[in-house]
Design a protein around this motif. Structure first.
Motif, PDB file in Angstrom:
ATOM      1  N   PRO A  98      36.635  36.700  47.202  1.00  0.00           N
ATOM      2  CA  PRO A  98      36.741  38.145  47.381  1.00  0.00           C
ATOM      3  C   PRO A  98      38.205  38.553  47.495  1.00  0.00           C
ATOM      4  CG  PRO A  98      35.939  37.094  49.388  1.00  0.00           C
ATOM      5  CD  PRO A  98      36.019  36.034  48.336  1.00  0.00           C
ATOM      6  N   ARG A  99      38.530  39.697  46.942  1.00  0.00           N
ATOM      7  CA  ARG A  99      39.881  40.225  47.083  1.00  0.00           C
ATOM      8  C   ARG A  99      40.142  40.552  48.536  1.00  0.00           C
ATOM      9  NH1 ARG A  99      40.065  45.240  43.475  1.00  0.00           N
ATOM     10  NH2 ARG A  99      41.620  45.740  45.011  1.00  0.00           N
ATOM     11  N   PRO A 100      41.378  40.364  48.987  1.00  0.00           N
ATOM     12  CA  PRO A 100      41.673  40.742  50.361  1.00  0.00           C
ATOM     13  C   PRO A 100      41.505  42.245  50.515  1.00  0.00           C
ATOM     14  CG  PRO A 100      43.677  40.049  49.215  1.00  0.00           C
ATOM     15  CD  PRO A 100      42.531  39.846  48.276  1.00  0.00           C
ATOM     16  N   GLY A 101      41.039  42.649  51.646  1.00  0.00           N
ATOM     17  CA  GLY A 101      40.878  44.071  51.852  1.00  0.00           C
ATOM     18  C   GLY A 101      40.142  44.373  53.135  1.00  0.00           C
ATOM     19  N   VAL A 102      39.820  45.631  53.281  1.00  0.00           N
ATOM     20  CA  VAL A 102      39.184  46.126  54.488  1.00  0.00           C
ATOM     21  C   VAL A 102      37.932  46.891  54.088  1.00  0.00           C
ATOM     22  CG1 VAL A 102      39.467  47.675  56.462  1.00  0.00           C
ATOM     23  CG2 VAL A 102      41.414  46.352  55.632  1.00  0.00           C
ATOM     24  N   PRO A 122      51.476  39.451  36.348  1.00  0.00           N
ATOM     25  CA  PRO A 122      51.927  40.753  35.853  1.00  0.00           C
ATOM     26  C   PRO A 122      52.671  41.591  36.900  1.00  0.00           C
ATOM     27  CG  PRO A 122      49.559  40.770  36.234  1.00  0.00           C
ATOM     28  CD  PRO A 122      50.028  39.360  36.462  1.00  0.00           C
ATOM     29  N   ASP A 123      52.309  41.441  38.175  1.00  0.00           N
ATOM     30  CA  ASP A 123      52.909  42.258  39.228  1.00  0.00           C
ATOM     31  C   ASP A 123      54.003  41.486  39.953  1.00  0.00           C
ATOM     32  OD1 ASP A 123      51.033  44.306  38.740  1.00  0.00           O
ATOM     33  OD2 ASP A 123      49.583  43.363  40.093  1.00  0.00           O
ATOM     34  N   LEU A 124      54.974  42.228  40.477  1.00  0.00           N
ATOM     35  CA  LEU A 124      55.996  41.610  41.312  1.00  0.00           C
ATOM     36  C   LEU A 124      55.379  41.203  42.650  1.00  0.00           C
ATOM     37  CD1 LEU A 124      58.961  44.085  40.706  1.00  0.00           C
ATOM     38  CD2 LEU A 124      58.710  41.777  39.805  1.00  0.00           C
ATOM     39  N   PHE A 125      55.864  40.124  43.204  1.00  0.00           N
ATOM     40  CA  PHE A 125      55.421  39.671  44.522  1.00  0.00           C
ATOM     41  C   PHE A 125      56.388  40.236  45.549  1.00  0.00           C
ATOM     42  CE2 PHE A 125      52.666  35.693  43.866  1.00  0.00           C
ATOM     43  CZ  PHE A 125      52.120  36.197  42.706  1.00  0.00           C
ATOM     44  N   ARG A 126      55.828  40.807  46.613  1.00  0.00           N
ATOM     45  CA  ARG A 126      56.638  41.391  47.676  1.00  0.00           C
ATOM     46  C   ARG A 126      56.222  40.782  49.008  1.00  0.00           C
ATOM     47  NH1 ARG A 126      59.060  45.712  45.238  1.00  0.00           N
ATOM     48  NH2 ARG A 126      57.944  46.592  43.473  1.00  0.00           N
ATOM     49  N   VAL A 127      57.202  40.320  49.746  1.00  0.00           N
ATOM     50  CA  VAL A 127      56.958  39.738  51.061  1.00  0.00           C
ATOM     51  C   VAL A 127      56.817  40.866  52.072  1.00  0.00           C
ATOM     52  CG1 VAL A 127      58.049  38.411  52.915  1.00  0.00           C
ATOM     53  CG2 VAL A 127      58.111  37.556  50.575  1.00  0.00           C
ATOM     54  N   GLU A 135      48.927  34.217  51.453  1.00  0.00           N
ATOM     55  CA  GLU A 135      48.170  35.425  51.117  1.00  0.00           C
ATOM     56  C   GLU A 135      48.441  36.529  52.135  1.00  0.00           C
ATOM     57  OE1 GLU A 135      44.385  33.650  48.597  1.00  0.00           O
ATOM     58  OE2 GLU A 135      44.160  33.884  50.769  1.00  0.00           O
ATOM     59  N   GLU A 136      48.574  36.168  53.392  1.00  0.00           N
ATOM     60  CA  GLU A 136      48.910  37.153  54.425  1.00  0.00           C
ATOM     61  C   GLU A 136      50.322  37.682  54.222  1.00  0.00           C
ATOM     62  OE1 GLU A 136      47.070  38.535  56.884  1.00  0.00           O
ATOM     63  OE2 GLU A 136      45.340  37.499  56.047  1.00  0.00           O
ATOM     64  N   VAL A 137      51.254  36.797  53.922  1.00  0.00           N
ATOM     65  CA  VAL A 137      52.651  37.196  53.736  1.00  0.00           C
ATOM     66  C   VAL A 137      52.799  38.112  52.527  1.00  0.00           C
ATOM     67  CG1 VAL A 137      54.956  36.343  53.094  1.00  0.00           C
ATOM     68  CG2 VAL A 137      53.672  35.219  54.924  1.00  0.00           C
ATOM     69  N   TYR A 138      52.115  37.795  51.437  1.00  0.00           N
ATOM     70  CA  TYR A 138      52.238  38.579  50.209  1.00  0.00           C
ATOM     71  C   TYR A 138      51.209  39.714  50.119  1.00  0.00           C
ATOM     72  CZ  TYR A 138      55.577  35.305  48.117  1.00  0.00           C
ATOM     73  OH  TYR A 138      56.681  34.541  47.834  1.00  0.00           O
ATOM     74  N   GLY A 139      50.170  39.673  50.927  1.00  0.00           N
ATOM     75  CA  GLY A 139      49.155  40.720  50.875  1.00  0.00           C
ATOM     76  C   GLY A 139      48.329  40.696  49.606  1.00  0.00           C
ATOM     77  N   ARG A 140      48.066  39.497  49.085  1.00  0.00           N
ATOM     78  CA  ARG A 140      47.286  39.347  47.854  1.00  0.00           C
ATOM     79  C   ARG A 140      46.620  37.984  47.852  1.00  0.00           C
ATOM     80  NH1 ARG A 140      51.477  40.135  43.399  1.00  0.00           N
ATOM     81  NH2 ARG A 140      49.716  39.748  42.060  1.00  0.00           N
ATOM     82  N   LYS A 190      49.899  51.698  58.498  1.00  0.00           N
ATOM     83  CA  LYS A 190      51.283  52.093  58.219  1.00  0.00           C
ATOM     84  C   LYS A 190      51.589  52.009  56.732  1.00  0.00           C
ATOM     85  CE  LYS A 190      52.645  52.943  62.355  1.00  0.00           C
ATOM     86  NZ  LYS A 190      52.855  54.297  62.782  1.00  0.00           N
ATOM     87  N   GLY A 191      50.810  51.270  55.991  1.00  0.00           N
ATOM     88  CA  GLY A 191      51.021  51.122  54.554  1.00  0.00           C
ATOM     89  C   GLY A 191      49.908  50.299  53.963  1.00  0.00           C
ATOM     90  N   ILE A 192      49.957  50.140  52.658  1.00  0.00           N
ATOM     91  CA  ILE A 192      48.927  49.357  51.984  1.00  0.00           C
ATOM     92  C   ILE A 192      49.581  48.585  50.838  1.00  0.00           C
ATOM     93  CG2 ILE A 192      48.273  51.298  50.493  1.00  0.00           C
ATOM     94  CD1 ILE A 192      45.379  50.248  50.658  1.00  0.00           C
ATOM     95  N   ALA A 193      49.269  47.324  50.738  1.00  0.00           N
ATOM     96  CA  ALA A 193      49.830  46.492  49.674  1.00  0.00           C
ATOM     97  C   ALA A 193      49.220  46.882  48.344  1.00  0.00           C
ATOM     98  CB  ALA A 193      49.567  45.013  49.963  1.00  0.00           C
ATOM     99  N   GLU A 194      49.989  46.667  47.271  1.00  0.00           N
ATOM    100  CA  GLU A 194      49.532  47.051  45.937  1.00  0.00           C
ATOM    101  C   GLU A 194      48.174  46.463  45.586  1.00  0.00           C
ATOM    102  OE1 GLU A 194      52.317  46.497  42.724  1.00  0.00           O
ATOM    103  OE2 GLU A 194      53.965  46.931  44.077  1.00  0.00           O
ATOM    104  N   ALA A 195      47.958  45.205  45.908  1.00  0.00           N
ATOM    105  CA  ALA A 195      46.744  44.529  45.489  1.00  0.00           C
ATOM    106  C   ALA A 195      45.612  44.669  46.507  1.00  0.00           C
ATOM    107  CB  ALA A 195      47.034  43.049  45.245  1.00  0.00           C
ATOM    108  N   SER A 196      45.827  45.443  47.550  1.00  0.00           N
ATOM    109  CA  SER A 196      44.811  45.569  48.590  1.00  0.00           C
ATOM    110  C   SER A 196      43.670  46.470  48.155  1.00  0.00           C
ATOM    111  CB  SER A 196      45.423  46.129  49.869  1.00  0.00           C
ATOM    112  OG  SER A 196      46.291  45.201  50.430  1.00  0.00           O
ATOM    113  N   ARG A 197      42.574  46.273  48.834  1.00  0.00           N
ATOM    114  CA  ARG A 197      41.371  47.044  48.574  1.00  0.00           C
ATOM    115  C   ARG A 197      40.895  47.605  49.902  1.00  0.00           C
ATOM    116  NH1 ARG A 197      36.606  45.779  49.878  1.00  0.00           N
ATOM    117  NH2 ARG A 197      37.200  43.661  50.385  1.00  0.00           N
ATOM    118  N   VAL A 198      40.596  48.884  49.937  1.00  0.00           N
ATOM    119  CA  VAL A 198      40.070  49.519  51.136  1.00  0.00           C
ATOM    120  C   VAL A 198      38.822  50.279  50.741  1.00  0.00           C
ATOM    121  CG1 VAL A 198      40.493  51.200  52.957  1.00  0.00           C
ATOM    122  CG2 VAL A 198      42.367  49.765  52.154  1.00  0.00           C
TER     123      VAL A 198
END
Length: 173
Positions: free
Chosen positions: A117-121, A48-53, A102-107, A140-148
């Motif tokens: 587990p979902r990637p996150g902090v 459903p979501d766009l993939f961003r490098v 997963e590191e490159v796409y942040g998901r 500096k930013g947070i990926a759309e699919a990230s969890r903090v």
């Protein structure tokens, strides 16, 4: 959980996993080589979501690993009858490639019925008395699919104290 662990998949699910990771590796390498702009999002069928490098994750070392993994998988893409779910070498290549992507796409990229587990902090800080600064996360930013998740506790925050759960330089999402 072993970060490189890749599930023992079989049949169609294994074939789909190999094709998916092979295609994502190609998309990343195209962006690194300048054939496609790095900032151009990628639409992936069934997602459903766009993939961003994340360009900062395209280190020379990581790109080299992705190139080698893509080369190793090319035989399986052209000859899927060679795929075996119990092939430890294949699972190692897939696990390393998945981790890099997963590191490159942040998901995350779970396959089959795999629960990961979902990637996150996760940050948990506790202090009795705070008279300086306590920061849970600076980014500096947070990926759309990230969890903090930040949990902070201070019994007493002095007048000179500051407790910051999350500080992001830029937009979220």
């Amino acid at each position: 959980m072993d970060l490189l662990a890749f599930p023992a998949l079989a049949g169609t699910v294994l074939n789909e996993a190999v094709r998916f990771l092979f295609a994502r590796a190609g998309a990343v390498l195209d962006r690194r080589a300048g054939r496609v702009p790095v900032e151009e999002p990628e639409r992936v069928a069934g997602q459903p979501d766009l993939f961003r490098v994340r360009a900062a994750e395209l280190t020379d070392e990581r790109v080299e690993r992705i190139m080698h993994a893509q080369g190793a998988l090319s035989v399986y893409v052209s000859r899927p009858e060679l795929l075996r779910g119990d092939d430890d070498g294949l699972r190692e290549v897939l696990g390393r490639l998945r981790r890099d992507l997963e590191e490159v796409y942040g998901r995350g990229f779970p396959f089959g019925d795999e629960q990961r587990p979902r990637p996150g902090v996760d940050v948990s800080q506790q202090v009795d008395q705070l008279n300086g600064q306590q920061v849970g996360v600076r980014a500096k930013g947070i990926a759309e699919a990230s969890r903090v998740q930040v949990i902070q506790r201070a019994n007493t925050i002095e007048e000179t104290g500051e407790q910051v759960g999350l500080e992001i330089d830029g937009a979220i999402g």
